[in-house]
Design an enzyme around this catalytic site. Structure first.
Site, PDB file in Angstrom:
ATOM      1  N   TYR A   1       0.817  -1.214   0.000  1.00 60.16           N
ATOM      2  CA  TYR A   1       0.000   0.000   0.000  1.00 60.16           C
ATOM      3  C   TYR A   1       0.858   1.275   0.000  1.00 60.16           C
ATOM      4  O   TYR A   1       0.415   2.326   0.445  1.00 60.16           O
ATOM      5  CB  TYR A   1      -0.967  -0.024   1.199  1.00 60.16           C
ATOM      6  CG  TYR A   1      -1.871  -1.241   1.159  1.00 60.16           C
ATOM      7  CD1 TYR A   1      -2.847  -1.375   0.171  1.00 60.16           C
ATOM      8  CD2 TYR A   1      -1.720  -2.285   2.070  1.00 60.16           C
ATOM      9  CE1 TYR A   1      -3.654  -2.494   0.089  1.00 60.16           C
ATOM     10  CE2 TYR A   1      -2.534  -3.411   2.005  1.00 60.16           C
ATOM     11  CZ  TYR A   1      -3.489  -3.511   1.017  1.00 60.16           C
ATOM     12  OH  TYR A   1      -4.292  -4.625   0.937  1.00 60.16           O
TER      13      TYR A   1
ATOM     14  N   ASN B   1     -13.521   2.604   2.206  1.00 64.95           N
ATOM     15  CA  ASN B   1     -12.603   1.521   1.884  1.00 64.95           C
ATOM     16  C   ASN B   1     -12.893   0.435   2.929  1.00 64.95           C
ATOM     17  O   ASN B   1     -12.463   0.540   4.080  1.00 64.95           O
ATOM     18  CB  ASN B   1     -11.140   1.978   1.971  1.00 64.95           C
ATOM     19  CG  ASN B   1     -10.196   0.852   1.571  1.00 64.95           C
ATOM     20  OD1 ASN B   1     -10.598  -0.316   1.502  1.00 64.95           O
ATOM     21  ND2 ASN B   1      -8.944   1.193   1.312  1.00 64.95           N
TER      22      ASN B   1
ATOM     23  N   ASP C   1     -25.698  -4.183   3.432  1.00 64.89           N
ATOM     24  CA  ASP C   1     -27.064  -3.807   3.830  1.00 64.89           C
ATOM     25  C   ASP C   1     -27.083  -2.402   4.446  1.00 64.89           C
ATOM     26  O   ASP C   1     -27.984  -1.608   4.163  1.00 64.89           O
ATOM     27  CB  ASP C   1     -27.641  -4.815   4.830  1.00 64.89           C
ATOM     28  CG  ASP C   1     -28.036  -6.122   4.150  1.00 64.89           C
ATOM     29  OD1 ASP C   1     -28.158  -6.137   2.908  1.00 64.89           O
ATOM     30  OD2 ASP C   1     -28.229  -7.131   4.860  1.00 64.89           O
TER      31      ASP C   1
ATOM     32  N   HIS D   1     -10.294   1.828  -3.005  1.00 61.35           N
ATOM     33  CA  HIS D   1      -9.239   0.879  -2.632  1.00 61.35           C
ATOM     34  C   HIS D   1      -7.899   1.493  -2.987  1.00 61.35           C
ATOM     35  O   HIS D   1      -7.758   2.073  -4.068  1.00 61.35           O
ATOM     36  CB  HIS D   1      -9.388  -0.452  -3.381  1.00 61.35           C
ATOM     37  CG  HIS D   1     -10.689  -1.118  -3.092  1.00 61.35           C
ATOM     38  ND1 HIS D   1     -10.917  -1.791  -1.919  1.00 61.35           N
ATOM     39  CD2 HIS D   1     -11.839  -1.170  -3.798  1.00 61.35           C
ATOM     40  CE1 HIS D   1     -12.150  -2.254  -1.916  1.00 61.35           C
ATOM     41  NE2 HIS D   1     -12.742  -1.883  -3.043  1.00 61.35           N
ATOM     42  N   MET D   2      -6.942   1.325  -2.124  1.00 67.47           N
ATOM     43  CA  MET D   2      -5.582   1.807  -2.407  1.00 67.47           C
ATOM     44  C   MET D   2      -4.999   1.049  -3.590  1.00 67.47           C
ATOM     45  O   MET D   2      -4.407   1.623  -4.489  1.00 67.47           O
ATOM     46  CB  MET D   2      -4.680   1.539  -1.207  1.00 67.47           C
ATOM     47  CG  MET D   2      -5.009   2.359   0.005  1.00 67.47           C
ATOM     48  SD  MET D   2      -4.227   3.955  -0.087  1.00 67.47           S
ATOM     49  CE  MET D   2      -2.589   3.507   0.472  1.00 67.47           C
ATOM     50  N   SER D   3      -5.171  -0.266  -3.562  1.00 66.91           N
ATOM     51  CA  SER D   3      -4.557  -1.113  -4.592  1.00 66.91           C
ATOM     52  C   SER D   3      -5.566  -1.420  -5.696  1.00 66.91           C
ATOM     53  O   SER D   3      -6.779  -1.229  -5.520  1.00 66.91           O
ATOM     54  CB  SER D   3      -4.067  -2.421  -3.956  1.00 66.91           C
ATOM     55  OG  SER D   3      -5.154  -3.134  -3.389  1.00 66.91           O
TER      56      SER D   3
ATOM     57  N   ARG E   1     -10.057 -11.267  -4.021  1.00 66.75           N
ATOM     58  CA  ARG E   1     -10.288  -9.825  -3.901  1.00 66.75           C
ATOM     59  C   ARG E   1     -11.050  -9.280  -5.110  1.00 66.75           C
ATOM     60  O   ARG E   1     -11.209  -8.075  -5.265  1.00 66.75           O
ATOM     61  CB  ARG E   1      -8.956  -9.077  -3.764  1.00 66.75           C
ATOM     62  CG  ARG E   1      -8.207  -9.400  -2.502  1.00 66.75           C
ATOM     63  CD  ARG E   1      -6.936  -8.559  -2.401  1.00 66.75           C
ATOM     64  NE  ARG E   1      -5.926  -9.249  -1.615  1.00 66.75           N
ATOM     65  CZ  ARG E   1      -5.787  -9.134  -0.284  1.00 66.75           C
ATOM     66  NH1 ARG E   1      -6.569  -8.342   0.398  1.00 66.75           N
ATOM     67  NH2 ARG E   1      -4.848  -9.811   0.348  1.00 66.75           N
TER      68      ARG E   1
HETATM   69  C1  DHK Z   1      -7.263  -2.805   1.496  1.00 64.49           C
HETATM   70  C2  DHK Z   1      -7.167  -3.940   2.222  1.00 64.49           C
HETATM   71  O1  DHK Z   1      -6.868  -3.917   3.517  1.00 64.49           O
HETATM   72  C3  DHK Z   1      -7.342  -5.242   1.588  1.00 64.49           C
HETATM   73  O2  DHK Z   1      -7.945  -6.168   2.443  1.00 64.49           O
HETATM   74  C4  DHK Z   1      -8.125  -5.143   0.326  1.00 64.49           C
HETATM   75  C5  DHK Z   1      -7.731  -2.749   0.098  1.00 64.49           C
HETATM   76  C6  DHK Z   1      -7.626  -4.054  -0.572  1.00 64.49           C
HETATM   77  C7  DHK Z   1      -7.092  -1.596  -0.618  1.00 64.49           C
HETATM   78  O3  DHK Z   1      -6.508  -1.758  -1.681  1.00 64.49           O
HETATM   79  O4  DHK Z   1      -7.227  -0.480  -0.106  1.00 64.49           O
HETATM   80  O5  DHK Z   1      -8.097  -6.361  -0.336  1.00 64.49           O
END
Ligand code: DHK
EC number: 4.2.1.10
Length: 156
Positions: free
Chosen positions: A25, A76, A89, A102-104, A113
């Site tokens: 990340y 996120n 819900d 999402h960061m990634s 994922r």
């Molecule tokens: C962040 C997480 O902690 C992961 O569990 C996810 C997500 C991806 C992110 O990319 O911000 O799979």
């Protein structure tokens, strides 16, 4: 016009961003990302409620609170993205714009994922752009709210 209020929720382990030796990340810490988001929201003239929890129920409580307190919601869900119908819900009860962040790039990662339960409730998704994506998501939310206001004013 009263100041717009945006809530930005972050799920489990997001507090560890920047600390992972694999660098999944990036290198920016969670407090740095939060500071960046606060500055960005301030520059756009919106108030930002930015939170993180490792607990599903707490996130759900915050989503429910946002129904009254926020004009838009960014989330996120981290690992809960792929497991939590309860978060879905809660999000479905939020009848205003939602942006999933999402960061990634989750679609480049492990197959587990690749399916987000949250997406069904999301107006849009930002993924794979790291902390920049957080800022872009805030910009997008502000724009969505401004367009909705304009459409309402044009109708009146
Ligand atoms: C962040 C997480 O902690 C992961 O569990 C996810 C997500 C991806 C992110 O990319 O911000 O799979």
């Amino acid at each position: 016009m009263t100041q717009r209020r945006i809530t930005f929720l972050n799920g489990p382990n997001a507090n560890l961003y920047g600390l992972d030796s694999k660098g999944t990340y990036g290198s920016e810490s969670f407090p740095q990302i939060e500071a960046r988001c606060r500055q960005h929201a301030e520059s756009l003239g919106v108030s930002l409620d930015f939170r993180q929890s490792n607990h599903e129920g707490e996130l759900i409580d915050w989503i429910q609170a946002a129904r009254l307190d926020a004009d838009g919601l960014l989330i996120n869900g981290a690992g809960l993205t792929y497991t939590s119908i309860a978060i879905l819900d809660a999000l479905l009860s939020f009848e205003k714009p939602i942006i999933e962040v999402h960061m990634s790039n989750i679609y480049k990662r492990e197959p587990f994922r690749h399916h987000s339960f949250i997406s069904k409730a999301a107006t849009g998704i930002v993924a794979g752009l790291g902390p920049l994506g957080y800022e872009l998501a805030i910009t997008a939310m502000v724009e969505l709210l401004a367009r909705a206001d304009k459409a309402k004013a044009d109708k009146a």
